[in-house]
Design a protein around this motif. Structure first.
Motif, short mmCIF file in Angstrom:
data_model
loop_
_atom_site.label_atom_id
_atom_site.label_comp_id
_atom_site.label_asym_id
_atom_site.label_seq_id
_atom_site.Cartn_x
_atom_site.Cartn_y
_atom_site.Cartn_z
N ALA A 174 0.83 -1.20 0.00
CA ALA A 174 0.00 0.00 0.00
C ALA A 174 0.87 1.26 0.00
CB ALA A 174 -0.93 -0.01 1.21
N LEU A 175 1.95 1.25 0.75
CA LEU A 175 2.84 2.42 0.79
C LEU A 175 3.65 2.59 -0.50
CD1 LEU A 175 4.26 2.35 4.42
CD2 LEU A 175 2.89 4.16 3.38
N HIS A 176 3.91 1.50 -1.20
CA HIS A 176 4.76 1.53 -2.39
C HIS A 176 3.98 1.12 -3.65
CE1 HIS A 176 7.55 1.09 1.02
NE2 HIS A 176 8.34 1.86 0.30
N ARG A 177 2.71 1.44 -3.70
CA ARG A 177 1.88 0.96 -4.82
C ARG A 177 2.32 1.50 -6.17
NH1 ARG A 177 -2.33 3.68 -1.81
NH2 ARG A 177 -2.46 5.81 -2.55
N SER A 178 2.95 2.68 -6.20
CA SER A 178 3.40 3.21 -7.49
C SER A 178 4.67 2.47 -7.98
CB SER A 178 3.68 4.71 -7.39
OG SER A 178 4.73 4.94 -6.48
#
Length: 188
Positions: A174-178
């Motif tokens: 979720a924090l690194h979705r990109s």
């Protein structure tokens, strides 16, 4: 060892037959280390991804310079292999020093965790100082006596995990979705 100590002795000054009683007293404090935060929970990460967090080491009651060492946990995998997934860095050095006002200065410690095998850990990481013995001059007996033999050892509770289960690493994704792409393959 920590505590309050007192001693009384008679003293002759300049061959004067009168004796004076001198009482000496003092308190010995045991050095301590506190951690901020007091418990470290590293974010669960995918395999071969590093997670890291900085903690403050807050020394108290050190009267002289000392050096902090860290005992890193070695983990045993299911197959019996042993790994060392933790690493430590002290960006500003690992020496406990006294500031000009006599207090101990805080240290910053970066704790990292990375594993190429699925593993989780919940346990203690031990921080030790260099002082194994303390000595006191016993004025009444005019000899040196050893007060303490104990190595100062302080523990920090740490939790960490590395694996590729989506449920476990959901917060990381979720924090690194990109930066991540999840592909769902539907086989009929």
């Amino acid at each position: 060892c920590p505590g309050t100590y007192a001693s009384e002795m008679s003293v002759c000054v300049n061959d004067n037959p009168s004796r004076y009683k001198v009482t000496l007293s003092g308190t010995v404090k045991s050095p301590k280390i506190r951690f901020d935060p007091p418990f470290l929970m590293l974010m669960p990460v995918p395999l071969d991804v590093k997670t890291e967090m900085a903690i403050k080491i807050i020394p108290q009651d050190y009267l002289r310079k000392s050096r902090i060492q860290v005992e890193l946990p070695v983990l045993e995998l299911e197959g019996g292999d042993r790994i060392s997934p933790f690493s430590i860095q002290f960006p500003e050095g690992q020496d406990i020093v006294l500031s000009s006002d006599g207090t101990n200065m805080e240290l910053i410690c970066h704790i990292s965790f990375e594993s190429s095998s699925p593993v989780s850990f919940s346990g203690n990481m031990f921080f030790t100082d260099k002082d194994k013995n303390r000595f006191l001059i016993d004025v009444a007996k005019q000899k040196t006596v050893t007060l303490c033999f104990a190595l100062n050892r302080f523990s920090l509770q740490v939790a960490a995990a590395a694996e590729n289960c989506l449920l476990t690493i959901h917060s990381y994704l979720a924090l690194h979705r990109s930066e991540q792409q999840i592909t769902l393959i539907n086989s009929k």
